[in-house]
Design a protein around this motif. Structure first.
Motif, PDB file in Angstrom:
ATOM      1  N   GLY A 172       0.896  -1.171   0.041  1.00 12.49           N
ATOM      2  CA  GLY A 172       0.042   0.000   0.050  1.00 12.49           C
ATOM      3  C   GLY A 172       0.679   1.314   0.119  1.00 12.49           C
ATOM      4  O   GLY A 172       0.290   2.291  -0.064  1.00 12.49           O
ATOM      5  N   CYS A 173       2.130   1.265   0.330  1.00  8.64           N
ATOM      6  CA  CYS A 173       2.659   2.299   0.335  1.00  8.64           C
ATOM      7  C   CYS A 173       3.113   2.828  -1.323  1.00  8.64           C
ATOM      8  O   CYS A 173       3.396   2.113  -2.205  1.00  8.64           O
ATOM      9  N   GLU A 174       3.118   4.180  -1.369  1.00  8.78           N
ATOM     10  CA  GLU A 174       3.161   4.622  -2.725  1.00  8.78           C
ATOM     11  C   GLU A 174       4.590   4.392  -3.357  1.00  8.78           C
ATOM     12  O   GLU A 174       5.582   4.582  -2.491  1.00  8.78           O
ATOM     13  N   GLY A 175       4.706   4.020  -4.345  1.00  8.61           N
ATOM     14  CA  GLY A 175       5.947   3.802  -4.961  1.00  8.61           C
ATOM     15  C   GLY A 175       6.223   2.119  -5.240  1.00  8.61           C
ATOM     16  O   GLY A 175       7.132   1.763  -6.016  1.00  8.61           O
ATOM     17  N   VAL A 176       5.786   1.264  -4.389  1.00  9.04           N
ATOM     18  CA  VAL A 176       5.812  -0.018  -4.258  1.00  9.04           C
ATOM     19  C   VAL A 176       5.333  -0.786  -5.424  1.00  9.04           C
ATOM     20  O   VAL A 176       3.953  -1.014  -5.466  1.00  9.04           O
ATOM     21  N   SER A 177       5.939  -1.401  -6.220  1.00  8.30           N
ATOM     22  CA  SER A 177       5.360  -1.877  -7.542  1.00  8.30           C
ATOM     23  C   SER A 177       5.095  -3.621  -7.288  1.00  8.30           C
ATOM     24  O   SER A 177       4.312  -4.036  -7.796  1.00  8.30           O
ATOM     25  N   ARG A 178       5.946  -4.097  -6.507  1.00 11.71           N
ATOM     26  CA  ARG A 178       5.810  -5.747  -6.284  1.00 11.71           C
ATOM     27  C   ARG A 178       6.739  -6.006  -4.974  1.00 11.71           C
ATOM     28  O   ARG A 178       7.578  -5.223  -4.607  1.00 11.71           O
ATOM     29  N   VAL A 179       6.231  -6.997  -4.321  1.00 13.08           N
ATOM     30  CA  VAL A 179       7.089  -7.724  -3.145  1.00 13.08           C
ATOM     31  C   VAL A 179       7.350  -9.158  -3.756  1.00 13.08           C
ATOM     32  O   VAL A 179       6.650  -9.988  -4.350  1.00 13.08           O
ATOM     33  N   VAL A 180       8.775  -9.394  -3.716  1.00 11.13           N
ATOM     34  CA  VAL A 180       9.328 -10.796  -3.668  1.00 11.13           C
ATOM     35  C   VAL A 180       9.379 -11.426  -2.499  1.00 11.13           C
ATOM     36  O   VAL A 180      10.116 -10.929  -1.511  1.00 11.13           O
ATOM     37  N   CYS A 181       8.926 -12.450  -2.446  1.00  9.88           N
ATOM     38  CA  CYS A 181       8.826 -13.092  -1.061  1.00  9.88           C
ATOM     39  C   CYS A 181       9.127 -14.545  -1.254  1.00  9.88           C
ATOM     40  O   CYS A 181       9.078 -15.171  -2.132  1.00  9.88           O
ATOM     41  N   TRP A 182       9.786 -14.833  -0.291  1.00 10.71           N
ATOM     42  CA  TRP A 182      10.296 -16.537  -0.108  1.00 10.71           C
ATOM     43  C   TRP A 182      10.389 -16.865   1.556  1.00 10.71           C
ATOM     44  O   TRP A 182      10.168 -16.045   2.411  1.00 10.71           O
ATOM     45  N   ARG A 183      10.371 -18.172   1.859  1.00  5.69           N
ATOM     46  CA  ARG A 183      10.430 -18.635   3.305  1.00  5.69           C
ATOM     47  C   ARG A 183      11.774 -18.983   3.508  1.00  5.69           C
ATOM     48  O   ARG A 183      12.441 -19.438   2.853  1.00  5.69           O
ATOM     49  N   LEU A 184      12.150 -18.578   4.657  1.00  9.05           N
ATOM     50  CA  LEU A 184      13.577 -18.891   5.342  1.00  9.05           C
ATOM     51  C   LEU A 184      13.543 -20.379   5.320  1.00  9.05           C
ATOM     52  O   LEU A 184      14.871 -20.757   5.002  1.00  9.05           O
TER      53      LEU A 184
END
Length: 298
Positions: A172-184
């Motif tokens: 929801g933050c302005e400017g954030v296009s994508r989140v790349v995520c993985w599990r430890l």
């Protein structure tokens, strides 16, 4: 121009990635990528961590100018700093309604403002909440905060701590296009793909193999530490903990301390698996999972 920000989380092998990338930062710069990690961003010269915590004694304009000069000096950019989310202190780690890092979106917004509000990709590793909290508590002990684990998690439903909500707030933050995520828990299997997404495939090839950092506190070390801490009120907490870890080191393959109720670990894992499934299906989230080996022909 690309800007990628690795925000941790804490205790998800962030230090290992930072150490490995920093070791080849000059080679990366030669290929057009600038890297800023915790050693730079927590320094007097570039005190980002202080600035986004709202330090009133810190003038923002010099920092803003330095960061924007850094942006102008490279084609691609990588920032890695888990304290953008917050710290492992109780007040910055837990919020009401099982919120993780309650100030994360405000700190990220301040970071992006200092950078000139570029479009960014965020990178975030998640972890089973029960082991995450246990490890974060160990980090608090290493920092010198002598508090028992029941006080650290008081009022917190550990099994329900919400990675999904954190990612929604960051998106929801302005400017954030994508989140790349993985599990430890998948770190070993996906490390190469994480580096390729952070740096690009050719630059990722420069990064050395993983080395183990921060082995954590063994169960025996913790019990010894708590006993000596109650008996010795003069020696600094960090010294007592280091002595306990030296006497009872956590060996490779040995589980770390398990300080919560066994039912909490079981229910946390079930909820975590469900959360990972929901996160993988979110819009603007790229979830990196281990790739299955090809099935040999019959």
């Amino acid at each position: 121009m690309t800007v990628r920000i690795h925000v941790g989380a804490h205790k998800t092998a962030s230090t290992e990635l930072q150490y490995a990338i920093r070791s080849v930062r000059n080679e990366l710069a030669g290929q057009g990528l600038g890297f800023l990690g915790p050693s730079a961003l927590r320094s007097q010269r570039l005190p980002l961590s202080r600035a986004i915590r709202g330090d009133q004694n810190l003038a923002a304009e010099p920092l803003r100018a330095k960061l924007r000069y850094w942006l102008s000096s490279h084609e691609d950019h990588l920032i890695s700093e888990e304290n953008i989310l917050g710290t492992t202190s109780r007040g910055e780690m837990f919020g009401g309604d099982d919120v993780l890092y309650p100030g994360a979106e405000d700190r990220l917004a301040r970071t992006l403002e200092l950078l000139g509000k570029p479009e960014v990709e965020l990178f975030l590793a998640i972890r089973d909440p029960a082991t995450f909290v246990t490890s974060a508590y160990g980090q608090q002990l290493r920092s010198g905060a002598l508090v028992d684990v029941s006080t650290y998690v008081r009022g917190v439903k550990v099994r329900s701590l919400d990675w999904t909500g954190l990612i929604e707030r960051l998106l929801g933050c302005e400017g954030v296009s994508r989140v790349v995520c993985w599990r430890l828990e998948d770190h070993t299997q996906v490390r190469g793909r994480v580096l390729a997404r952070l740096l690009g495939p050719e630059r990722a090839a420069l990064v050395p193999p993983a080395t183990l950092r921060h082995r954590g506190v063994s169960e025996k070390a913790y019990r010894y530490f708590m006993k000596t801490a109650l008996e010795d009120m003069e020696t600094p907490v960090q010294t007592l903990l280091r002595d306990a870890q030296k006497r009872h080191p956590r060996l490779e393959g040995e589980p770390s301390m398990r300080l919560l109720h066994h039912r909490t670990y079981r229910s946390s894992l079930v909820n975590y698996d469900a959360q990972a499934g929901r996160i993988a299906g979110m819009e603007r989230v790229e979830f990196l999972r281990p790739q299955n080996p090809p099935v040999p022909p019959v």
